[in-house]
Design a protein around this motif. Structure first.
Motif, mmCIF file in Angstrom:
data_model
loop_
_atom_site.group_PDB
_atom_site.id
_atom_site.type_symbol
_atom_site.label_atom_id
_atom_site.label_comp_id
_atom_site.label_asym_id
_atom_site.label_seq_id
_atom_site.Cartn_x
_atom_site.Cartn_y
_atom_site.Cartn_z
ATOM 1 N N GLY A 208 0.653 -1.056 -0.164
ATOM 2 C CA GLY A 208 0.008 0.014 -0.025
ATOM 3 C C GLY A 208 0.882 1.270 -0.085
ATOM 4 N N LEU A 209 2.113 1.245 -0.198
ATOM 5 C CA LEU A 209 2.895 2.417 -0.498
ATOM 6 C C LEU A 209 2.377 3.277 -1.491
ATOM 7 N N THR A 210 2.466 4.655 -1.331
ATOM 8 C CA THR A 210 2.327 5.688 -2.327
ATOM 9 C C THR A 210 3.539 6.461 -2.357
ATOM 10 N N MET A 211 3.562 7.478 -3.294
ATOM 11 C CA MET A 211 4.754 8.387 -3.569
ATOM 12 C C MET A 211 4.956 9.077 -2.298
ATOM 13 N N ASP A 212 4.020 9.605 -1.824
ATOM 14 C CA ASP A 212 4.157 10.593 -0.608
ATOM 15 C C ASP A 212 4.501 9.715 0.712
ATOM 16 N N ASP A 213 4.710 8.285 0.707
ATOM 17 C CA ASP A 213 5.255 7.588 2.135
ATOM 18 C C ASP A 213 6.741 7.700 2.166
ATOM 19 N N PHE A 214 7.177 8.268 1.121
ATOM 20 C CA PHE A 214 8.681 8.367 1.133
ATOM 21 C C PHE A 214 9.396 9.425 1.534
ATOM 22 N N ASP A 215 10.416 9.508 2.558
ATOM 23 C CA ASP A 215 10.969 10.679 3.294
ATOM 24 C C ASP A 215 11.639 11.553 2.165
ATOM 25 N N THR A 216 12.281 10.882 1.123
ATOM 26 C CA THR A 216 12.974 11.690 0.272
ATOM 27 C C THR A 216 12.630 11.177 -1.100
ATOM 28 N N TRP A 217 12.840 12.171 -2.191
ATOM 29 C CA TRP A 217 12.745 11.828 -3.663
ATOM 30 C C TRP A 217 13.735 10.610 -4.027
ATOM 31 N N GLU A 218 14.960 10.657 -3.274
ATOM 32 C CA GLU A 218 16.049 9.602 -3.720
ATOM 33 C C GLU A 218 15.765 8.570 -3.488
ATOM 34 N N GLU A 219 14.940 8.326 -2.283
ATOM 35 C CA GLU A 219 14.659 6.826 -1.981
ATOM 36 C C GLU A 219 13.402 6.202 -2.984
ATOM 37 N N LEU A 220 12.609 7.157 -3.252
ATOM 38 C CA LEU A 220 11.342 6.693 -4.108
ATOM 39 C C LEU A 220 11.905 6.461 -5.198
ATOM 40 N N GLU A 221 12.623 7.346 -5.688
ATOM 41 C CA GLU A 221 13.398 6.991 -7.189
ATOM 42 C C GLU A 221 14.196 5.683 -7.242
ATOM 43 N N GLU A 222 15.007 5.470 -6.007
ATOM 44 C CA GLU A 222 15.833 4.195 -5.828
ATOM 45 C C GLU A 222 15.108 3.056 -5.833
ATOM 46 N N VAL A 223 13.758 3.046 -5.331
ATOM 47 C CA VAL A 223 13.124 1.748 -5.123
ATOM 48 C C VAL A 223 11.889 1.620 -6.343
ATOM 49 N N THR A 224 11.740 2.710 -6.969
ATOM 50 C CA THR A 224 10.842 2.459 -8.221
ATOM 51 C C THR A 224 11.844 1.925 -9.397
ATOM 52 N N SER A 225 12.913 2.519 -9.306
ATOM 53 C CA SER A 225 13.837 2.197 -10.462
ATOM 54 C C SER A 225 14.175 0.871 -10.503
ATOM 55 N N GLU A 226 14.617 0.336 -9.074
ATOM 56 C CA GLU A 226 14.931 -1.053 -8.937
ATOM 57 C C GLU A 226 13.855 -1.852 -9.097
ATOM 58 N N ALA A 227 12.517 -1.458 -8.963
ATOM 59 C CA ALA A 227 11.387 -2.305 -9.276
ATOM 60 C C ALA A 227 11.237 -2.421 -10.608
ATOM 61 N N ILE A 228 11.369 -1.529 -11.416
ATOM 62 C CA ILE A 228 11.246 -1.372 -12.843
ATOM 63 C C ILE A 228 12.226 -2.366 -13.457
ATOM 64 N N THR A 229 13.584 -2.486 -13.110
ATOM 65 C CA THR A 229 14.471 -3.302 -13.394
ATOM 66 C C THR A 229 14.304 -4.651 -13.074
ATOM 67 N N PHE A 230 13.649 -4.872 -11.940
ATOM 68 C CA PHE A 230 13.372 -6.450 -11.555
ATOM 69 C C PHE A 230 12.186 -6.564 -12.532
ATOM 70 N N LEU A 231 11.156 -6.022 -12.695
ATOM 71 C CA LEU A 231 10.201 -6.254 -13.605
ATOM 72 C C LEU A 231 10.533 -6.614 -14.783
ATOM 73 N N GLN A 232 11.460 -6.091 -15.498
ATOM 74 C CA GLN A 232 11.826 -6.208 -16.894
ATOM 75 C C GLN A 232 12.740 -7.310 -16.961
ATOM 76 N N THR A 233 13.650 -7.519 -16.081
ATOM 77 C CA THR A 233 14.783 -8.476 -16.124
ATOM 78 C C THR A 233 14.457 -9.842 -15.245
ATOM 79 N N GLY A 234 13.760 -9.543 -14.074
ATOM 80 C CA GLY A 234 13.790 -10.782 -13.104
ATOM 81 C C GLY A 234 14.626 -10.795 -12.293
ATOM 82 N N GLN A 235 15.648 -9.805 -12.295
ATOM 83 C CA GLN A 235 17.065 -9.626 -11.391
ATOM 84 C C GLN A 235 16.638 -8.545 -10.659
#
Length: 88
Positions: free
Chosen positions: A61-88
């Motif tokens: 149930g996370l939303t963008m506003d649950d993150f304290d910093t943009w840096e962590e939001l970007e880090e987590v979602t970028s890693e999620a995108i990579t995982f979704l596309q590669t499975g790694q």
């Protein structure tokens, strides 16, 4: 061959733990289509919530506003995108 979801544990630089889970190919295609613009460029305001809703399964149930910093939001979602596309 039946879909078998894969998961990945991820710890952000801030030390927060997340679990990612991939989705079926049809759902992945819908996510990519919705979250990208012309030329495949990621549209953050669309893609980030899609990653948090569909790929980040813990904490739930996370939303963008649950993150304290943009840096962590970007880090987590970028890693999620990579995982979704590669499975790694």
């Amino acid at each position: 061959m039946a879909f078998q979801p894969k998961t990945k544990e991820f710890t952000s630089k801030a030390g927060n733990k997340y679990t990612f889970q991939n989705v079926m190919n049809s759902k992945q295609a819908a996510i990519i289509d919705e979250g990208t613009g012309l030329g495949g460029k990621v549209i953050n305001v669309k893609m980030m919530p899609l990653m948090l809703q569909n790929v980040v399964v813990s904490p739930q149930g996370l939303t963008m506003d649950d993150f304290d910093t943009w840096e962590e939001l970007e880090e987590v979602t970028s890693e999620a995108i990579t995982f979704l596309q590669t499975g790694q």
